[in-house]
Design a protein around this motif. Structure first.
Motif, PDB file in Angstrom:
ATOM      1  N   ARG A  61       5.449   6.018   4.684  1.00  0.00           N
ATOM      2  CA  ARG A  61       5.676   5.864   6.160  1.00  0.00           C
ATOM      3  C   ARG A  61       7.061   4.902   6.073  1.00  0.00           C
ATOM      4  O   ARG A  61       7.985   5.925   7.046  1.00  0.00           O
ATOM      5  N   ILE A  62       7.473   4.192   5.368  1.00  0.00           N
ATOM      6  CA  ILE A  62       8.830   3.561   5.339  1.00  0.00           C
ATOM      7  C   ILE A  62       9.784   4.543   5.112  1.00  0.00           C
ATOM      8  O   ILE A  62      11.157   4.789   5.661  1.00  0.00           O
ATOM      9  N   ARG A  63       9.599   5.376   3.931  1.00  0.00           N
ATOM     10  CA  ARG A  63      10.432   6.405   3.405  1.00  0.00           C
ATOM     11  C   ARG A  63      10.608   7.517   4.469  1.00  0.00           C
ATOM     12  O   ARG A  63      11.765   7.879   4.762  1.00  0.00           O
ATOM     13  N   VAL A  78       9.001  -4.695   1.765  1.00  0.00           N
ATOM     14  CA  VAL A  78       9.463  -3.623   2.525  1.00  0.00           C
ATOM     15  C   VAL A  78      11.074  -3.685   2.823  1.00  0.00           C
ATOM     16  O   VAL A  78      11.690  -2.614   2.609  1.00  0.00           O
ATOM     17  N   ALA A  79      11.774  -4.808   2.532  1.00  0.00           N
ATOM     18  CA  ALA A  79      13.193  -4.996   2.525  1.00  0.00           C
ATOM     19  C   ALA A  79      13.591  -4.218   1.251  1.00  0.00           C
ATOM     20  O   ALA A  79      14.574  -3.648   1.213  1.00  0.00           O
ATOM     21  N   ALA A  80      12.753  -4.551   0.156  1.00  0.00           N
ATOM     22  CA  ALA A  80      13.317  -3.792  -1.395  1.00  0.00           C
ATOM     23  C   ALA A  80      13.324  -2.288  -1.019  1.00  0.00           C
ATOM     24  O   ALA A  80      14.191  -1.483  -1.577  1.00  0.00           O
ATOM     25  N   VAL A  81      12.136  -1.752  -0.170  1.00  0.00           N
ATOM     26  CA  VAL A  81      11.928  -0.192  -0.142  1.00  0.00           C
ATOM     27  C   VAL A  81      13.103   0.034   0.682  1.00  0.00           C
ATOM     28  O   VAL A  81      13.808   1.136   0.489  1.00  0.00           O
ATOM     29  N   PRO A 122       0.835  -1.336   0.015  1.00  0.00           N
ATOM     30  CA  PRO A 122      -0.107  -0.010  -0.065  1.00  0.00           C
ATOM     31  C   PRO A 122       0.969   1.272  -0.015  1.00  0.00           C
ATOM     32  O   PRO A 122       1.764   1.291   0.621  1.00  0.00           O
ATOM     33  N   ALA A 123       0.343   2.154  -0.795  1.00  0.00           N
ATOM     34  CA  ALA A 123       1.136   3.523  -0.848  1.00  0.00           C
ATOM     35  C   ALA A 123       1.704   4.075   0.313  1.00  0.00           C
ATOM     36  O   ALA A 123       2.695   4.478   0.555  1.00  0.00           O
ATOM     37  N   ASP A 124       0.438   4.164   1.417  1.00  0.00           N
ATOM     38  CA  ASP A 124       0.643   4.826   2.534  1.00  0.00           C
ATOM     39  C   ASP A 124       1.895   4.088   3.432  1.00  0.00           C
ATOM     40  O   ASP A 124       2.697   4.777   4.210  1.00  0.00           O
TER      41      ASP A 124
END
Ligand SMILES: Cc1cc2nc3c(=O)[nH]c(=O)nc-3n(C[C@H](O)[C@H](O)[C@H](O)COP(=O)(O)O)c2cc1C
Ligand code: SF4
Lengths: 429, 157
Positions: free
Chosen positions: B10-12, B47-50, B4-6
């Motif tokens: 949040r991770i960024r 999320v690891a990729a992000v 999800p975009a949100d």
């Protein structure tokens, strides 16, 4: 204010924390005003004279730890100093910091500001175990209130001192409470303990000078500044200053927390907790949580401070007593502790990673009646090899040996009895 | 399912504010769990990729902490204390009562996805032994009795 119960006297029985105006009406933040009018060194010397020992388990003098923190001008490179308040509280039997966090967040903030000032901290982080949701919410709210009132944040009370406090929930693991592991957890990774030296005061969070103190330790600090070092020492019955937030659980009629002079005896504490439950006769107690060795009725009159309990052969630890009556089985209690410590080992050191599960299995087998005499020998070997300090990277393993070693030395016959069909206290009479 | 975009935003944000991708690992996992209740393999990889770390490194963090769930959990998680003080006050009987009533033991989830039972010592409620922390707000309950247990089960979503 109830000055003989400085730490808890203002708390509400339902644990609802005070709003800032309510807290100020009770004298709140006067200690901060007083402290910030002094120099950091004067604050430190006051706490030193008060003989405040750390309440996180080891009893290290708070001021002595603070003295290692360099002032910004002395630091090798510019950057923040950190103060970390340890509210992980995952020691079996411990439930005291939960109360201080939930019921008295402004007291903790005051202590954090004063300790931060003394240690030249620019940022403070309160780590709280994730299960303490009310504490996390209440403290977060209290921090916002204090900041809005100019009591916290930039240029506190126009004194030029700035400190920001944030709350960090732990993701759950006993080892996170160990101070170097805590630092690793705050850095976002696996909470593995780190080598000392360098000590956190030299190189802690993000390589910066860091002090880690327990929630109760920090909560005592405002009262020392408000009433003076001599007053604080006079609260205690021994050389170690202040009151202590003791706790009682296990086989007592009214389990709970008791703030009492440092050095109060277990006899008095157990009496105040309504006496021993079960068959009403004390078999033994652990003075300060799961990682402290069993003491018997002969220790009931030992003043419960760090020095005296150590002399009696155990540790004050967290000061939260676990009480066993004569119908309770110390093998079972030790088995529960060992299962926990085995599960919580971070796995770095072989004796801890392998030894604790082994001990846990044997203790379980003893309870179930499937252990053999060789197993008992192995249990003794583990206790002998793993007990001395320095055999592992951190104190988790040594702590786990506290109950085991004292079980074997104190209750050898009872342990032996378990070889013949399991726990005699569970067998039908 | 795509991330999800949100959550990505949040991770960024975390990477920028926690001091880099590695520093943001734990908070990233917490964010995923807050949104979805647990951390699936698929999400972990995404999320690891992000973050720009390997899934293995991120899983190393995830698996280290007891309260990051790498398996789906029920709507109500019961963290039942199996420590000494609760043990001395009948924690095992409560465990057995849960087994009889819900058919689950430690580490198990009811087939209808309502409850997960996890053993957790100590929950910091030794004065209310036998104690548990229950549900998304981690409410401390105790001393547990069969009647209180029944009430809890009835009132849970
Ligand atoms: C395995 C392990 C777990 C610990 N858990 C805690 C804890 O939950 N809270 C705490 O204050 N100290 C804990 N400690 C002690 C800390 O390492 C540290 O000594 C303490 O936070 C210092 O505070 P103090 O000087 O105010 O006592 C733990 C130590 C070990 C070895
Ligand atoms: S003693 Fe145990 S918990 Fe401590 S570092 Fe070694 S393996 Fe980890």
């Amino acid at each position: 204010m109830t000055t003989d119960l400085p730490l808890t006297g203002r708390a509400r029985p339902d644990r609802v924390p005070h709003s800032l105006p309510e807290w100020r009406a009770l004298g709140g933040y006067q200690a901060v005003e007083r402290a910030l009018a002094l120099t950091p060194l004067q604050v430190l010397d006051t706490v030193d004279a008060a003989a405040l020992n750390g309440r996180g388990g080891a009893g290290f003098p708070a001021a002595r730890k603070w003295r290692f923190m360099p002032a910004a001008a002395d630091a090798v490179s510019p950057g923040p100093n950190y103060l970390i308040v340890n509210g992980d509280e995952m020691e079996p039997g411990a439930f005291k910091d939960r109360f201080l966090l939930e019921a008295l967040p402004h007291q903790l903030i005051e202590g954090t500001i004063i300790a931060g000032f003394a240690t030249h901290a620019t940022e403070a982080i309160v780590l709280i175990r994730d299960d303490y949701r009310a504490a996390i919410a209440g403290l977060t709210r209290a921090i916002a209130e204090a900041e809005a009132a100019g009591l916290l944040g930039d240029n506190i009370l126009n004194t030029g001192y700035s400190l920001h406090i944030r709350v960090h929930p732990s993701a759950g693991r006993y080892i996170v409470g160990e101070e170097t592991a805590l630092i690793a957890a705050l850095e976002g990774g696996r909470a593995m303990p780190r080598k000392r030296p360098p000590f956190p005061a030299q190189s802690g969070l993000w390589g910066r000078p860091t002090t880690v103190n327990n929630v109760e330790t920090i909560s005592h600090v405002p009262h020392i500044l408000a009433h003076g070092a001599q007053w604080f020492r006079a609260l205690s019955r021994t050389e170690e200053g202040g009151t202590k937030l003791y706790g009682l659980s296990g086989r007592v009629n009214r389990p709970g927390l008791i703030e009492a002079p440092m050095g109060t005896t277990a006899r008095e504490l157990i009496d105040r907790a309504g006496g021993v439950s079960g068959n009403g006769r004390l078999l033994c107690f652990q003075p300060g949580g799961g990682a402290t060795g069993f003491l018997g009725p002969e220790a009931l009159d030992v003043p419960m401070d760090f020095g005296h309990v150590a002399k009696a052969g155990s540790m004050l630890g967290t000061g939260t007593l676990i009480v066993l009556d004569e119908t309770a089985c110390p093998v079972e209690v030790t088995a529960r502790h060992m299962a926990y410590y085995a599960r919580e080992s971070c796995g770095w050191c072989v004796p801890c990673r392998e030894g604790l599960p082994w001990a846990a299995r044997i203790l379980h087998a003893l309870e179930e009646g499937t252990a053999r005499r060789e197993d008992l020998q192995a249990l003794h070997d583990i206790a002998r090899e793993a007990s001395p300090r320095g055999r592992s990277f951190c104190d988790l393993m040594g702590g786990a040996m506290g109950p085991l070693a004292s079980l074997l030395s104190r209750f050898g016959d009872l342990v032996d009895d378990h070889l013949h069909g399991g726990c005699p206290r569970r067998r039908a009479p | 399912m795509t991330l999800p975009a949100d959550l990505e935003t949040r991770i960024r944000h975390l990477v920028a504010h926690e001091g880099g991708p590695r520093a943001a690992m734990l908070e990233t996992l917490r964010s995923v769990q807050a949104a979805e209740g647990w951390v699936s393999d698929e999400r972990l990889a995404q999320v690891a990729a992000v973050l720009g770390v390997t899934p293995a490194e991120l899983d190393g963090v995830a698996s280290f902490y007891s309260l990051i769930f790498r398996r789906p959990v029920g709507r109500t998680v019961i963290l039942l204390c199996d420590g000494a003080s609760c043990g001395l006050n009948g924690a095992d009987a409560i465990r057995d009562a849960i087994r009889d009533r819900l058919g689950i033991g430690y580490g198990q989830t009811t087939p209808d996805g309502r409850f997960t039972l996890i053993n957790s010592a100590c929950v910091g409620g030794c004065d209310r032994a036998p104690a548990a922390v229950v549900g998304p707000d981690r409410t401390l309950v105790g001393p547990l009795t069969p009647a209180l247990l029944e009430e809890l089960i009835g009132g849970a979503p």
